[in-house]
Design a protein around this motif. Structure first.
Motif, PDB file in Angstrom:
ATOM      1  N   ALA A 333      -4.465  14.669  16.651  1.00 43.45           N
ATOM      2  CA  ALA A 333      -3.344  13.732  16.822  1.00 43.45           C
ATOM      3  C   ALA A 333      -3.862  12.419  17.384  1.00 43.45           C
ATOM      4  CB  ALA A 333      -2.299  14.335  17.753  1.00 43.45           C
ATOM      5  N   ALA A 334      -3.303  11.324  16.868  1.00 45.96           N
ATOM      6  CA  ALA A 334      -3.753   9.989  17.306  1.00 45.96           C
ATOM      7  C   ALA A 334      -3.537   9.805  18.807  1.00 45.96           C
ATOM      8  CB  ALA A 334      -2.988   8.921  16.521  1.00 45.96           C
ATOM      9  N   ASP A 335      -2.423  10.368  19.319  1.00 45.80           N
ATOM     10  CA  ASP A 335      -2.108  10.238  20.756  1.00 45.80           C
ATOM     11  C   ASP A 335      -3.082  11.006  21.642  1.00 45.80           C
ATOM     12  OD1 ASP A 335      -0.003   8.720  20.091  1.00 45.80           O
ATOM     13  OD2 ASP A 335       1.563  10.172  20.567  1.00 45.80           O
ATOM     14  N   LYS A 336      -3.820  11.950  21.066  1.00 47.82           N
ATOM     15  CA  LYS A 336      -4.667  12.832  21.885  1.00 47.82           C
ATOM     16  C   LYS A 336      -6.147  12.436  21.830  1.00 47.82           C
ATOM     17  CE  LYS A 336      -2.862  15.578  23.789  1.00 47.82           C
ATOM     18  NZ  LYS A 336      -2.084  15.431  25.037  1.00 47.82           N
ATOM     19  N   VAL A 337      -6.472  11.390  21.064  1.00 46.80           N
ATOM     20  CA  VAL A 337      -7.890  11.024  20.861  1.00 46.80           C
ATOM     21  C   VAL A 337      -8.594  10.793  22.205  1.00 46.80           C
ATOM     22  CG1 VAL A 337      -9.461   9.267  19.921  1.00 46.80           C
ATOM     23  CG2 VAL A 337      -7.566  10.128  18.529  1.00 46.80           C
ATOM     24  N   ALA A 338      -8.020   9.947  23.052  1.00 46.86           N
ATOM     25  CA  ALA A 338      -8.683   9.593  24.322  1.00 46.86           C
ATOM     26  C   ALA A 338      -8.814  10.802  25.240  1.00 46.86           C
ATOM     27  CB  ALA A 338      -7.891   8.486  25.020  1.00 46.86           C
ATOM     28  N   SER A 339      -7.715  11.585  25.397  1.00 46.78           N
ATOM     29  CA  SER A 339      -7.753  12.704  26.359  1.00 46.78           C
ATOM     30  C   SER A 339      -8.695  13.808  25.887  1.00 46.78           C
ATOM     31  CB  SER A 339      -6.344  13.260  26.597  1.00 46.78           C
ATOM     32  OG  SER A 339      -5.795  13.731  25.390  1.00 46.78           O
ATOM     33  N   VAL A 340      -8.738  14.073  24.572  1.00 47.44           N
ATOM     34  CA  VAL A 340      -9.634  15.130  24.062  1.00 47.44           C
ATOM     35  C   VAL A 340     -11.092  14.682  24.183  1.00 47.44           C
ATOM     36  CG1 VAL A 340     -10.321  16.474  22.029  1.00 47.44           C
ATOM     37  CG2 VAL A 340      -7.881  16.173  22.565  1.00 47.44           C
ATOM     38  N   ALA A 341     -11.387  13.413  23.863  1.00 48.01           N
ATOM     39  CA  ALA A 341     -12.762  12.905  23.996  1.00 48.01           C
ATOM     40  C   ALA A 341     -13.225  13.045  25.440  1.00 48.01           C
ATOM     41  CB  ALA A 341     -12.820  11.438  23.562  1.00 48.01           C
ATOM     42  N   SER A 342     -12.313  12.732  26.373  1.00 47.40           N
ATOM     43  CA  SER A 342     -12.644  12.850  27.800  1.00 47.40           C
ATOM     44  C   SER A 342     -12.917  14.311  28.160  1.00 47.40           C
ATOM     45  CB  SER A 342     -11.472  12.285  28.621  1.00 47.40           C
ATOM     46  OG  SER A 342     -11.635  12.617  29.968  1.00 47.40           O
ATOM     47  N   ALA A 343     -12.063  15.236  27.666  1.00 44.44           N
ATOM     48  CA  ALA A 343     -12.250  16.660  27.967  1.00 44.44           C
ATOM     49  C   ALA A 343     -13.574  17.169  27.396  1.00 44.44           C
ATOM     50  CB  ALA A 343     -11.091  17.471  27.388  1.00 44.44           C
ATOM     51  N   LEU A 344     -13.963  16.643  26.229  1.00 45.83           N
ATOM     52  CA  LEU A 344     -15.212  17.081  25.596  1.00 45.83           C
ATOM     53  C   LEU A 344     -16.420  16.272  26.080  1.00 45.83           C
ATOM     54  CD1 LEU A 344     -13.956  17.558  21.907  1.00 45.83           C
ATOM     55  CD2 LEU A 344     -14.352  19.324  23.624  1.00 45.83           C
ATOM     56  N   GLU A 345     -16.145  15.354  27.042  1.00 43.05           N
ATOM     57  CA  GLU A 345     -17.205  14.528  27.663  1.00 43.05           C
ATOM     58  C   GLU A 345     -17.999  13.753  26.610  1.00 43.05           C
ATOM     59  OE1 GLU A 345     -19.435  17.104  30.250  1.00 43.05           O
ATOM     60  OE2 GLU A 345     -17.594  17.971  31.051  1.00 43.05           O
ATOM     61  N   THR A 346     -17.226  13.129  25.725  1.00 47.33           N
ATOM     62  CA  THR A 346     -17.867  12.301  24.688  1.00 47.33           C
ATOM     63  C   THR A 346     -16.949  11.127  24.374  1.00 47.33           C
ATOM     64  OG1 THR A 346     -18.882  12.343  22.488  1.00 47.33           O
ATOM     65  CG2 THR A 346     -16.868  13.660  22.774  1.00 47.33           C
ATOM     66  N   THR A 347     -17.270  10.377  23.332  1.00 45.72           N
ATOM     67  CA  THR A 347     -16.359   9.320  22.881  1.00 45.72           C
ATOM     68  C   THR A 347     -16.145   9.484  21.384  1.00 45.72           C
ATOM     69  OG1 THR A 347     -18.247   7.840  22.661  1.00 45.72           O
ATOM     70  CG2 THR A 347     -16.907   7.593  24.636  1.00 45.72           C
ATOM     71  N   PHE A 348     -14.938   9.087  20.956  1.00 42.60           N
ATOM     72  CA  PHE A 348     -14.581   9.169  19.533  1.00 42.60           C
ATOM     73  C   PHE A 348     -14.387   7.763  18.970  1.00 42.60           C
ATOM     74  CE2 PHE A 348     -12.288  13.513  20.198  1.00 42.60           C
ATOM     75  CZ  PHE A 348     -13.475  14.198  20.003  1.00 42.60           C
ATOM     76  N   GLU A 349     -14.870   7.589  17.763  1.00 43.16           N
ATOM     77  CA  GLU A 349     -14.594   6.340  17.040  1.00 43.16           C
ATOM     78  C   GLU A 349     -13.551   6.677  15.972  1.00 43.16           C
ATOM     79  OE1 GLU A 349     -16.646   3.822  13.479  1.00 43.16           O
ATOM     80  OE2 GLU A 349     -17.994   4.948  14.807  1.00 43.16           O
ATOM     81  N   THR A 350     -12.410   5.972  16.018  1.00 44.38           N
ATOM     82  CA  THR A 350     -11.343   6.264  15.041  1.00 44.38           C
ATOM     83  C   THR A 350     -11.678   5.603  13.712  1.00 44.38           C
ATOM     84  OG1 THR A 350      -9.716   6.415  16.812  1.00 44.38           O
ATOM     85  CG2 THR A 350      -8.861   6.061  14.591  1.00 44.38           C
ATOM     86  N   ILE A 351     -11.767   6.424  12.655  1.00 40.89           N
ATOM     87  CA  ILE A 351     -12.091   5.926  11.310  1.00 40.89           C
ATOM     88  C   ILE A 351     -10.816   5.483  10.596  1.00 40.89           C
ATOM     89  CG2 ILE A 351     -13.034   6.587   9.052  1.00 40.89           C
ATOM     90  CD1 ILE A 351     -14.821   8.629  10.668  1.00 40.89           C
ATOM     91  N   SER A 352      -9.775   6.330  10.687  1.00 39.07           N
ATOM     92  CA  SER A 352      -8.497   5.967  10.055  1.00 39.07           C
ATOM     93  C   SER A 352      -7.383   6.798  10.678  1.00 39.07           C
ATOM     94  CB  SER A 352      -8.554   6.221   8.544  1.00 39.07           C
ATOM     95  OG  SER A 352      -8.856   7.581   8.313  1.00 39.07           O
ATOM     96  N   THR A 353      -6.132   6.357  10.475  1.00 36.53           N
ATOM     97  CA  THR A 353      -4.965   7.129  10.947  1.00 36.53           C
ATOM     98  C   THR A 353      -4.032   7.366   9.781  1.00 36.53           C
ATOM     99  OG1 THR A 353      -3.766   5.143  11.579  1.00 36.53           O
ATOM    100  CG2 THR A 353      -5.028   6.204  13.320  1.00 36.53           C
ATOM    101  N   PHE A 354      -3.223   8.418   9.912  1.00 33.32           N
ATOM    102  CA  PHE A 354      -2.289   8.771   8.824  1.00 33.32           C
ATOM    103  C   PHE A 354      -1.132   9.564   9.424  1.00 33.32           C
ATOM    104  CE2 PHE A 354      -5.506  12.005   9.277  1.00 33.32           C
ATOM    105  CZ  PHE A 354      -4.814  13.199   9.214  1.00 33.32           C
TER     106      PHE A 354
END
Length: 1012
Positions: A333-354
């Protein structure tokens, strides 16, 4: 104008004049005063003499009429419980319920007793519940209703069965179903006897020889009839569904049998589900050369082997992201990108949304079984509160998951058995492993091996536990009997709008709990209960139940109880005509089912067995807040299913009992309060004194029972002190009517002293407020009204004023009889007002009323009775204005004896002067009503200031506003109170400073003694 007053109070002419000034008494009036005075609510008693004429002081002691009564001021030590037992015997507590049932009265009040559970000793929770019910019943009985109250017990169920089996230890495994049932019944009967004797000791009014028990054959037969009628209407069905399952009890549980442990630790995991076939829209957004995974989070890793799908929320936004550390591509989910990346101790780059709908028709691989497909499916239960916005779906282990599976025809296989252990179908690595323990370990290791585990972490959260074994439950699909409550809920919610809830917030709580309940599982896999009366085919998945089989079973159960299901051979459980159709006695194709009914179905059908008349509706159900999801709800659902009406008109919900500091009671904390120890005392009576049952009842009544109720040594000690204060008031009342017979000596209201009339006016107001509080089940308000009345209006005010009149006037003087008439009415109203709460004390007082030739029972002589002629708002003005001046005077001589002073009251001519003049006709008096009220030795009433004043005077100024709403009169008058030491000597008989010398009697006492 100066009004001439008759010797006693305002005569008809005076009242007529007063009414012409004040308007009719029915007008509401608002009075107030300003300046140096205080309101009646804060009546001053400062300066009032605590001295009473002492009967031992000299030669006049025999001429003083002191109180006389055998009613003790305190009952010390064992006297309290012993007196209560005597009162119960003497006043026929045990016959009271039967007596009131035989009365010919028009109204009936039905309080349906929710059955306490028949395991264990009586505790303070029982006391809170039963005493609240008894207070309500006694009030309604005294008010003239016939009470219908049949106590009952909930006798079946898992907790009793577990207790019996745990007591037997290793032997339990070899017991037959009937041996377990017999031991459970013996255990329940013993608990019932203990609880029953406690309830009787607390003074609970009932016919204790005619209670209802859920193991009684007639009760069970009614229950089976309801089960069949609901089955016949299509409301009961058998189905394979996920239910709360307790591995520690090996049975299905209802929501009401769960308790939530907020400190449960789960092993939560983030899992990859490799994308297998993207939807067309998704395919255009991703690079087909890089593998993509759906990202899922769960707190129940053991359910992953049973996964059948992944659900998304169609309206939500989703994102394709690239992990900057690993390069892996995920969907979440787009709303969960930041919190999940933080939980997984990494960073995510958003490629696209839908949009979520664009996931339609996509599939992914099962993370443990690569060749198994898990479709992506839309579902409204997906939330963004936690996790990734994509939900792992195992239909056998979740209610919402099951709902999705039903819509999309997914498999619902359960890989977990009754003991919470993986079956052979789970595969060789998992079989025989407990899902909540080693099974979880193995699943996590398998996900690591498959390289589909991203992270594991501990999560502390609220999790359902079996309410009896205190061990975690699981959700697992199994074949169970259910009540379809969808339609019932809709009707039930409509009907609840017409039910009165006390407190009102309980209605919302009940509706919310019903809304959260998708269905009601009513089957249990135990033996101590009422059997579900169906027969299962030996080889096919078929069962047998019809009107013929059920009527046959109901007759057997009615006569012999439900044991017949286990004791009779199967062929005798079927009627002959059915038996011949299903293979006959020798080749019977069916066997009796092994499930029993949920005990909430047991107790929830009590309305059909207990409630009277064709309507079968109780005026009140009154239980603890845990029954919002329990008995209140199961009673409502069964009643609505059967007859489309609620079984109750009012629902009263009380809180739980807690320790003194608001902590839960537990044996380990050592703060469990035993009601028997409260009543009879503990081993060390200095630490645990015997308080008696009335202290227990007072504690219940005075508590705010609509929240949590605390109890402990200081609470109980305070309750005892409150009752001691009440006893002192009662003793004063009894002692001062010792020579009074109302039939002979009562004074008509119109001839009474104004202050006596005023007390009747206040007494009627008190009676009305108390009655209304009982009607609203607000017993705490009854206690507060009682305490305020006997402390403020009586002890601090009226009693301190009238002692001289009671003790020092002639025995038959109308002034004295006026006062005694009022004391008699006060005694009667007060005792009746607290009788439902303190029945032992009320009956004890009635034993000491001097003019009863034979002691009557307060409970057999009706509710409070007052007279409309007591209500005199006009009198209120007279008393309120006089009290304003009294308070000025007493406040000016703190700690001193008011009788050592004389008072001059100066009021400008007008309405206030004429009101006060009612209390003193002559200019100066030492015997007027105004002097009595002031408690001074002499009072002078003037319309202008005296010409001569001595130097040692205190001058006090004030204003009093008379305001008649709806009338034309609104007048504010100034007054002055002049206080000076008296010049007279102390009378050796009455101790007022009204004698010419210290060894001669004052004129009043000389006349009284001379007359004797």
């Amino acid at each position: 104008m100066r009004w001439g007053l008759p010797p006693l109070g305002p005569g008809a002419a005076t009242l007529a004049a007063a009414r012409s000034l004040w308007g009719p008494p029915r007008l509401p009036c608002r009075l107030g005063w300003r300046g140096t005075t205080t309101g009646r609510l804060e009546r001053s008693v400062t300066g009032a003499s605590s001295q009473l004429p002492n009967s031992n002081s000299g030669k006049y002691r025999d001429t003083v009429l002191l109180p006389q009564t055998g009613f003790p001021m305190k009952l010390l030590g064992r006297q309290q419980p012993e007196t209560e037992l005597e009162i119960q015997q003497k006043c026929g507590f045990s016959e009271l319920y039967s007596w009131q049932r035989e009365r010919k009265v028009k109204t009936e009040f039905c309080l349906h007793d929710g059955p306490p559970y028949a395991n264990g000793d009586p505790h303070v929770g029982h006391a809170l519940n039963k005493i609240l019910k008894d207070i309500a019943n006694r009030y309604h009985m005294m008010s003239g209703s016939k009470i219908h109250f049949v106590p009952g017990w909930d006798c079946h169920g898992l907790p009793i069965e577990i207790k019996v089996l745990s007591e037997l230890g290793g032997k339990a495994q070899n017991l037959s179903a009937m041996e377990i049932r017999e031991k459970a019944k013996t255990f329940a009967k013993a608990a019932i006897e203990k609880q029953k004797s406690a309830f009787i000791r607390w003074g609970i009014m009932a016919d204790w020889n005619n209670c209802y028990y859920t193991f009684d054959g007639k009760y069970e037969a009614k229950q089976l009839r309801i089960f069949y009628q609901m089955y016949d209407k299509g409301l009961v069905y058998r189905s394979y569904k996920p239910v709360f399952w307790s591995p520690s009890s090996r049975t299905a549980l209802a929501e009401a049998e769960l308790e939530y442990n907020p400190k449960h630790v789960s092993r939560s995991i983030y899992v990859k589900f490799p994308l297998l076939k993207p939807s067309p829209k998704l395919a255009s957004l991703i690079d087909s050369s890089s593998p993509v995974s759906i990202l899922v989070w769960t707190t129940q890793p053991w359910t992953i082997p049973a996964n059948q799908a992944v659900c998304y929320m169609p309206e939500s936004k989703y994102a394709v992201v690239k992990c900057t550390s690993s390069g892996d591509v995920y969907i979440l989910a787009a709303d969960k990108v930041a919190s999940v990346a933080s939980a997984l101790e990494t960073t995510f780059e958003t490629i696209s949304t839908f949009s979520g709908v664009d996931l339609k028709d996509g599939t992914c691989s099962h993370p443990l079984i690569p060749d198994k497909v898990s479709p992506l499916l839309p579902a409204n239960h997906v939330t963004m509160a936690k996790g990734t916005g994509l939900v792992h779906t195992a239909p056998a282990h979740g209610m919402e998951d099951y709902s999705v599976a039903s819509q999309h025809n997914l498999p619902m296989d359960c890989l977990v058995d009754e003991d919470g252990i993986f079956t052979d179908a789970a595969g060789p690595e998992l079989q025989n492993k407990a899902v909540l323990e080693e099974g979880t370990d193995v699943v996590i290791k398998m996900l690591q091996t498959a390289q589909n585990l991203l992270k594991e972490e501990k999560l502390v959260h609220s999790y359902p536990y079996d309410w009896r074994t205190k061990k975690p439950v699981v959700i697992r699909a199994s074949k169970q009997w259910f009540v379809n409550i969808t339609d019932i809920k809709t009707t039930a919610k409509e009907l609840l709008k017409k039910v009165k809830f006390i407190p009102a917030s309980a209605l919302n709580a009940m509706v919310e709990m019903m809304d959260r309940r998708p269905y009601w599982c009513i089957s249990r896999q135990r033996v101590w209960g009422v059997p579900i009366p169906v027969f299962h085919h030996k080889t096919k998945d078929e069962y047998l139940i019809n009107s013929q089989t059920i009527e046959h079973i109901i007759k057997l159960v009615e006569q012999h109880g439900s044991d017949i299901w286990w004791t009779l051979p199967p062929e005798q459980l079927l009627p002959k005509e059915v038996l011949s159709q299903v293979g006959g006695p020798d080749a019977l194709e069916y066997v009796p089912g092994q499930d029993i009914l949920d005990i909430w179905f047991d107790s929830g059908t009590s309305w059909s067995h207990v409630l009277p008349g064709t309507d079968q509706r109780a005026d009140v159900y009154l239980e603890g807040k845990d029954q919002i999801g329990g008995w209140f709800q199961s009673s409502l659902l069964t009643s609505v299913a059967m007859r489309k009406k609620a079984p109750f008109k009012t629902v009263v919900v009380h809180g739980f009992t807690l320790g003194e500091k608001g902590e839960k009671m537990s044996k380990s904390l050592g703060n469990v309060i035993n009601p028997d120890v409260i009543i009879n005392g503990g081993r060390d009576l200095s630490k645990e004194p015997p308080y008696g049952a009335d202290v227990l009842r007072w504690w219940v009544a005075e508590s705010n029972v609509f929240t949590e109720v605390t109890v402990g040594p200081s609470v109980l000690s305070a309750a005892r002190d409150d009752i001691h204060k009440l006893r002192n008031t009662l003793r004063f009342l009894l002692g001062n009517v010792a020579d009074f017979n109302p039939e002979k000596y009562s004074i008509p209201v119109k001839n009474m002293y104004v202050i006596d009339q005023y007390m009747l006016h206040l007494l009627q107001d008190y009676a009305n407020k108390v009655t209304e509080s009982y009607r609203q089940y607000d017993f705490g308000k009854v206690v507060r009204l009682l305490q305020t009345f006997y402390t403020r209006e009586l002890s601090n005010f009226y009693f301190s004023i009238i002692k001289d009149r009671l003790y020092c006037e002639k025995e038959n003087d109308p002034k004295r009889r006026s006062c005694q008439t009022v004391l008699d009415e006060i005694l009667d109203v007060i005792v009746r007002s607290f009788a439902p709460i303190l029945p032992h004390l009320a009956e004890e007082v009635f034993q000491h009323i001097p003019y009863f030739k034979e002691p009557k029972s307060v409970f057999r002589t009706g509710w409070i009775s007052t007279s409309s002629i007591w209500k005199k708002p006009g009198l209120e003005e007279a008393m309120e204005s006089a009290c304003a001046m009294r308070d000025s005077f007493l406040g000016s001589i703190p700690g001193k004896n008011a009788a050592e002073y004389k008072v001059v009251i100066v009021i400008e001519p007008g309405l206030l002067f004429e009101i006060i003049e009612m209390l003193q006709a002559e200019e100066t008096s030492s015997t007027s009503q105004l002097t009595e009220l002031m408690m001074a030795s002499e009072t002078t009433l003037l319309a202008q200031e005296p010409r001569e004043m001595t130097e040692d005077v205190i001058e006090l100024h004030g204003k009093f506003l008379i305001n008649l709403e709806g009338g034309d009169i609104r007048e504010e008058s100034s007054y002055k109170v002049i206080v000076m030491p008296t010049t007279k000597e102390k009378c050796p008989r009455c101790w007022k400073y009204t004698a010419e010398s210290s060894d001669t009697l004052c004129p009043r006492c000389a006349e009284v003694v001379g007359g004797k």
